[in-house]
Motif scaffolding. Structure first.
Motif, PDB file in Angstrom:
ATOM      1  N   ALA A 199      -1.209  -4.013  -5.479  1.00 34.81           N
ATOM      2  CA  ALA A 199       0.502  -4.790  -5.588  1.00 34.81           C
ATOM      3  C   ALA A 199       1.144  -3.142  -6.196  1.00 34.81           C
ATOM      4  CB  ALA A 199      -0.285  -4.923  -7.442  1.00 34.81           C
ATOM      5  N   THR A 200       1.566  -2.167  -5.631  1.00 29.75           N
ATOM      6  CA  THR A 200       2.478  -1.139  -5.475  1.00 29.75           C
ATOM      7  C   THR A 200       3.052  -1.327  -4.013  1.00 29.75           C
ATOM      8  OG1 THR A 200       0.916   0.212  -4.364  1.00 29.75           O
ATOM      9  CG2 THR A 200       0.766   0.376  -6.889  1.00 29.75           C
ATOM     10  N   MET A 201       2.613  -2.085  -2.596  1.00 29.28           N
ATOM     11  CA  MET A 201       2.954  -2.428  -1.984  1.00 29.28           C
ATOM     12  C   MET A 201       4.327  -3.627  -1.300  1.00 29.28           C
ATOM     13  SD  MET A 201      -0.434  -1.502   0.205  1.00 29.28           S
ATOM     14  CE  MET A 201       0.323  -1.689   1.878  1.00 29.28           C
ATOM     15  N   ALA A 202       5.343  -3.394  -1.455  1.00 29.75           N
ATOM     16  CA  ALA A 202       6.846  -4.600  -1.737  1.00 29.75           C
ATOM     17  C   ALA A 202       5.942  -5.314  -0.332  1.00 29.75           C
ATOM     18  CB  ALA A 202       7.816  -3.884  -1.719  1.00 29.75           C
ATOM     19  N   ASP A 203       5.365  -4.896   1.074  1.00 32.27           N
ATOM     20  CA  ASP A 203       5.458  -5.685   2.046  1.00 32.27           C
ATOM     21  C   ASP A 203       3.924  -5.724   1.805  1.00 32.27           C
ATOM     22  OD1 ASP A 203       4.018  -2.998   2.151  1.00 32.27           O
ATOM     23  OD2 ASP A 203       4.734  -2.934   4.832  1.00 32.27           O
ATOM     24  N   GLY A 252       1.665  -6.377  -1.630  1.00 26.46           N
ATOM     25  CA  GLY A 252       1.424  -7.582  -2.688  1.00 26.46           C
ATOM     26  C   GLY A 252       0.310  -8.621  -2.812  1.00 26.46           C
ATOM     27  N   GLU A 253       0.058  -9.813  -2.999  1.00 27.12           N
ATOM     28  CA  GLU A 253      -1.003 -10.448  -2.930  1.00 27.12           C
ATOM     29  C   GLU A 253      -1.354 -11.294  -1.754  1.00 27.12           C
ATOM     30  OE1 GLU A 253       0.274 -13.552  -5.709  1.00 27.12           O
ATOM     31  OE2 GLU A 253       0.901 -12.969  -7.356  1.00 27.12           O
ATOM     32  N   GLU A 254      -0.755 -10.156  -0.985  1.00 20.70           N
ATOM     33  CA  GLU A 254      -1.310 -10.994   0.525  1.00 20.70           C
ATOM     34  C   GLU A 254      -2.715 -10.399   1.050  1.00 20.70           C
ATOM     35  OE1 GLU A 254       1.118 -12.493   4.104  1.00 20.70           O
ATOM     36  OE2 GLU A 254       2.617 -12.732   2.289  1.00 20.70           O
ATOM     37  N   TRP A 255      -3.402  -9.363  -0.210  1.00 17.18           N
ATOM     38  CA  TRP A 255      -4.154  -8.701   0.670  1.00 17.18           C
ATOM     39  C   TRP A 255      -5.646  -9.667   0.894  1.00 17.18           C
ATOM     40  CZ3 TRP A 255      -8.525  -8.547  -2.274  1.00 17.18           C
ATOM     41  CH2 TRP A 255      -8.966  -9.261  -3.836  1.00 17.18           C
ATOM     42  N   PRO A 256      -5.775 -10.457   0.219  1.00 18.84           N
ATOM     43  CA  PRO A 256      -7.213 -11.890   0.493  1.00 18.84           C
ATOM     44  C   PRO A 256      -7.007 -11.549   2.211  1.00 18.84           C
ATOM     45  CG  PRO A 256      -6.711 -11.825  -1.489  1.00 18.84           C
ATOM     46  CD  PRO A 256      -5.660 -10.851  -0.683  1.00 18.84           C
ATOM     47  N   SER A 257      -5.597 -12.680   2.596  1.00 17.86           N
ATOM     48  CA  SER A 257      -5.992 -12.977   3.644  1.00 17.86           C
ATOM     49  C   SER A 257      -5.756 -11.610   4.970  1.00 17.86           C
ATOM     50  CB  SER A 257      -4.759 -13.617   3.753  1.00 17.86           C
ATOM     51  OG  SER A 257      -3.690 -13.215   3.115  1.00 17.86           O
ATOM     52  N   MET A 258      -5.688 -10.490   4.958  1.00 19.77           N
ATOM     53  CA  MET A 258      -6.095  -9.238   5.856  1.00 19.77           C
ATOM     54  C   MET A 258      -7.223  -9.037   6.023  1.00 19.77           C
ATOM     55  SD  MET A 258      -4.809  -6.321   4.056  1.00 19.77           S
ATOM     56  CE  MET A 258      -4.351  -5.572   6.047  1.00 19.77           C
ATOM     57  N   VAL A 259      -6.959  -7.933   7.191  1.00 21.00           N
ATOM     58  CA  VAL A 259      -7.929  -6.718   7.235  1.00 21.00           C
ATOM     59  C   VAL A 259      -7.273  -6.148   8.771  1.00 21.00           C
ATOM     60  CG1 VAL A 259      -9.475  -7.799   8.608  1.00 21.00           C
ATOM     61  CG2 VAL A 259     -10.049  -5.961   7.674  1.00 21.00           C
ATOM     62  N   CYS A 260      -7.026  -4.462   8.554  1.00 19.51           N
ATOM     63  CA  CYS A 260      -6.192  -3.494   9.158  1.00 19.51           C
ATOM     64  C   CYS A 260      -7.862  -2.804   9.599  1.00 19.51           C
ATOM     65  CB  CYS A 260      -6.133  -2.847   8.495  1.00 19.51           C
ATOM     66  SG  CYS A 260      -5.142  -1.295   9.617  1.00 19.51           S
ATOM     67  N   VAL A 261      -8.099  -2.938  11.786  1.00 20.24           N
ATOM     68  CA  VAL A 261      -8.551  -1.802  12.242  1.00 20.24           C
ATOM     69  C   VAL A 261      -7.894  -1.831  12.699  1.00 20.24           C
ATOM     70  CG1 VAL A 261     -10.009  -2.311  13.727  1.00 20.24           C
ATOM     71  CG2 VAL A 261     -10.147  -4.185  11.997  1.00 20.24           C
ATOM     72  N   GLU A 262      -7.744  -0.304  13.063  1.00 18.55           N
ATOM     73  CA  GLU A 262      -6.569   0.666  13.906  1.00 18.55           C
ATOM     74  C   GLU A 262      -7.311   1.507  15.345  1.00 18.55           C
ATOM     75  OE1 GLU A 262      -4.127   3.114  11.880  1.00 18.55           O
ATOM     76  OE2 GLU A 262      -4.701   1.933   9.949  1.00 18.55           O
ATOM     77  N   SER A 263      -7.216   1.612  16.445  1.00 16.97           N
ATOM     78  CA  SER A 263      -6.974   2.238  17.342  1.00 16.97           C
ATOM     79  C   SER A 263      -6.124   3.465  17.354  1.00 16.97           C
ATOM     80  CB  SER A 263      -6.408   1.236  18.621  1.00 16.97           C
ATOM     81  OG  SER A 263      -7.901   0.246  18.668  1.00 16.97           O
ATOM     82  N   ALA A 264      -7.365   4.614  17.121  1.00 16.19           N
ATOM     83  CA  ALA A 264      -6.305   5.546  16.826  1.00 16.19           C
ATOM     84  C   ALA A 264      -6.931   6.943  17.136  1.00 16.19           C
ATOM     85  CB  ALA A 264      -6.624   5.641  15.324  1.00 16.19           C
ATOM     86  N   ALA A 265      -6.275   8.204  17.693  1.00 16.75           N
ATOM     87  CA  ALA A 265      -6.847   9.044  17.461  1.00 16.75           C
ATOM     88  C   ALA A 265      -6.301  10.032  16.141  1.00 16.75           C
ATOM     89  CB  ALA A 265      -6.252   9.914  19.134  1.00 16.75           C
ATOM     90  N   VAL A 266      -6.704  10.429  15.441  1.00 12.72           N
ATOM     91  CA  VAL A 266      -6.657  11.402  14.558  1.00 12.72           C
ATOM     92  C   VAL A 266      -7.839  12.000  14.375  1.00 12.72           C
ATOM     93  CG1 VAL A 266      -5.547   9.201  14.055  1.00 12.72           C
ATOM     94  CG2 VAL A 266      -7.807   9.619  12.804  1.00 12.72           C
ATOM     95  N   ILE A 315      -2.337   9.398   6.819  1.00 14.52           N
ATOM     96  CA  ILE A 315      -2.345   8.248   7.507  1.00 14.52           C
ATOM     97  C   ILE A 315      -2.227   6.561   6.551  1.00 14.52           C
ATOM     98  CG2 ILE A 315      -4.651   6.715   8.054  1.00 14.52           C
ATOM     99  CD1 ILE A 315      -6.298   9.130   9.014  1.00 14.52           C
ATOM    100  N   ARG A 316      -2.488   7.468   4.732  1.00 19.23           N
ATOM    101  CA  ARG A 316      -1.731   5.910   4.400  1.00 19.23           C
ATOM    102  C   ARG A 316      -2.464   7.015   2.495  1.00 19.23           C
ATOM    103  NH1 ARG A 316      -5.073   3.840   6.308  1.00 19.23           N
ATOM    104  NH2 ARG A 316      -3.991   2.573   7.513  1.00 19.23           N
ATOM    105  N   ASP A 317      -1.311   6.798   1.395  1.00 21.41           N
ATOM    106  CA  ASP A 317      -1.562   7.649   0.529  1.00 21.41           C
ATOM    107  C   ASP A 317      -3.007   6.425  -0.334  1.00 21.41           C
ATOM    108  OD1 ASP A 317       1.031   8.932   0.562  1.00 21.41           O
ATOM    109  OD2 ASP A 317       2.399   7.379   0.116  1.00 21.41           O
TER     110      ASP A 317
END
Length: 230
Positions: free
Chosen positions: A124-128, A130-144, A228-230
């Motif tokens: 709800a705090t993310m303008a990009d 918002g209400e679309e969080w139930p329709s996404m999942v983030c899987v990142e390839s990374a080196a951290v 990485i993110r807040d």
């Protein structure tokens, strides 16, 4: 190549039946630098609460919500906010029952996999998002973190990801496509223009990635200094 904060960087996207993402970074400064990077990929799913992620069983991970180190027991499932950094290199499969498919993310020279969904309060705090969080999942390839790369002046590193889609019934069964254009969120005008040209050749048999990926972009931690993110 672009030069940002002492790094030159190049990001390449290949679009076809498989989506390929490759990031190259070179230390263009005069002193050693440590770089973290992640390919921040939002995957479209029908219902995140029904999704399961396999390929991470037995992998150690850092839970960024609790600051604990844990070992993954069974598939990853979602019943609340998830923000984890896995020490894992193998393919990661996102099973999406609502879409009757699996989205397979394979890191290339990427020692970490990051799994994230912000859930309702943070979204709800993310303008990009918002209400679309139930329709996404983030899987990142990374080196951290402890897998970050130290670069001497003039040295380079790279990482990438390969993303494929297969029907839930398994390879060889026809998957449904729709004629739509992917949306790319990345601050390179050249890249965005090249992606926009894909609609002219969609009828030529390319995967219609908007059905599988909401957007993808580079998250270059090392030369932005960002968490990485807040």
């Amino acid at each position: 190549m672009n030069v940002i904060h002492g790094y030159s960087n190049e990001y390449e996207v290949g679009i076809g039946e498989e989506l390929s993402l490759d990031l190259s970074l070179r230390n263009a400064g005069g002193a050693p630098r440590t770089v973290e990077a992640a390919l921040h990929t939002y995957l479209a799913v029908g219902d995140v609460t029904a999704v399961s992620i396999t390929g991470l069983e037995g992998a150690r991970y850092s839970d960024r919500l609790t600051d604990e180190e844990r070992v993954q027991d069974g598939p990853v499932r979602f019943s609340g906010r998830v923000d984890r950094i896995y020490r894992a290199r193998g393919p990661v499969a996102v099973t999406d029952p609502a879409g009757a498919r699996r989205i397979v993310v394979t890191g290339v020279r990427a020692p970490n996999a990051v799994v994230w969904n912000p859930w309702s309060r943070v979204a709800a705090t993310m303008a990009d998002l918002g209400e679309e969080w139930p329709s996404m999942v983030c899987v990142e390839s990374a080196a951290v973190r402890d897998r970050a790369v130290r670069l001497e002046p003039g040295e380079s590193t790279s990482l990438g990801a390969r993303i494929g889609v297969e029907p839930e019934a398994g390879p060889g069964v026809g998957a449904r496509h729709v004629d739509m254009l992917p949306l790319v969120n990345y601050d390179s005008r050249t890249l965005v223009n090249s992606i926009q040209q894909v609609n002219a050749i969609q009828s030529g048999g390319l995967m219609n990635w908007v059905e599988h990926a909401i957007w993808w972009h580079v998250y270059p931690l090392g030369f932005t200094g960002a968490p990485i993110r807040d």
